[in-house]
Enzyme design. Structure first.
Site, PDB file in Angstrom:
ATOM      1  N   HIS A 190       0.826  -1.215   0.000  1.00  0.00           N
ATOM      2  CA  HIS A 190       0.000   0.000   0.000  1.00  0.00           C
ATOM      3  C   HIS A 190       0.859   1.265   0.000  1.00  0.00           C
ATOM      4  CE1 HIS A 190       1.132   0.680   4.177  1.00  0.00           C
ATOM      5  NE2 HIS A 190       0.992  -0.630   4.328  1.00  0.00           N
ATOM      6  N   GLU A 230      -2.514  -7.339   6.930  1.00  0.00           N
ATOM      7  CA  GLU A 230      -1.182  -7.327   7.533  1.00  0.00           C
ATOM      8  C   GLU A 230      -1.165  -8.253   8.736  1.00  0.00           C
ATOM      9  OE1 GLU A 230       1.891  -7.364   7.583  1.00  0.00           O
ATOM     10  OE2 GLU A 230       2.506  -5.254   7.406  1.00  0.00           O
TER      11      GLU A 230
END
Length: 196
Positions: free
Chosen positions: A12, A85
């Protein structure tokens, strides 16, 4: 090559927590202005590579990055919880100096490439959800290429699996994937391999 799917794993764009050096894990800070600019630059880099699909971790920093690329390609974003994550438990929101002060033993273990935080997930647990998710994405999308916008931890887990090394070795080899950096993998026969 029949039966081979190309996966593009992108980290990201930047968040304020990235800039401040804070462990994010499952926390959900949004992209900052630089992160959105990085996502637009990623969209530009991938403009000449028509994507079959775009997937993202449901966390805002990954999903927004994916949306910027997907809009440019005229595709929807599909959310995949397996791309989240690693859950850093008690370390979420803390900087390295704060972690070292509060959790010195865990911090020393982490510096030695072992599991450091309390609660959350181990690296083995991370891999157990990331690898099947990537293989399922590949199986659902033909030859691709398919973009999966995720996070540093899942990318290292995928690299470890694809190259047959441990997560600790992958952390040494792929210490930091820059924001909006891309790692290319190919899948065939239910296995991942790194594409140089």
């Amino acid at each position: 090559m029949p039966g081979v799917t190309t996966l593009l794993l992108a980290r990201h764009g930047e968040t304020d927590w990235n800039r401040e050096g804070r462990f994010q894990g499952h926390a959900d800070p949004p992209l900052n202005d630089l992160g959105r600019a990085q996502a637009r630059a990623l969209a530009d880099r991938l403009a000449g590579e028509p994507l079959a699909a775009v997937y993202a971790s449901p966390l805002r920093r990954a999903y927004e990055t994916a949306e910027i690329v997907a809009v440019a390609q005229g595709l929807p974003v599909r959310s995949a919880a397996g791309l989240l994550e690693v859950d850093v438990g008690s370390w979420s929101g803390l900087t390295r100096p704060e972690i070292e002060a509060r959790f010195p033993a865990g911090y020393r273990r982490w510096l030695d490439y072992e599991h450091g935080w309390d609660g959350g997930e181990t690296y083995a647990e991370l891999a157990e959800r990331v690898i099947p998710t990537l293989l399922a994405i590949a199986a659902a999308n033909g030859t691709g290429p398919v973009l999966a916008v995720t996070h540093g931890g899942p990318i290292r887990a995928a690299v470890a699996h694809a190259t047959g090394i441990s997560h600790a070795q992958a952390r040494r080899a792929v210490a930091v994937v820059e924001n909006c950096g891309v790692v290319r993998l190919a899948t065939a026969g239910g296995r991942l391999r790194l594409v140089e």
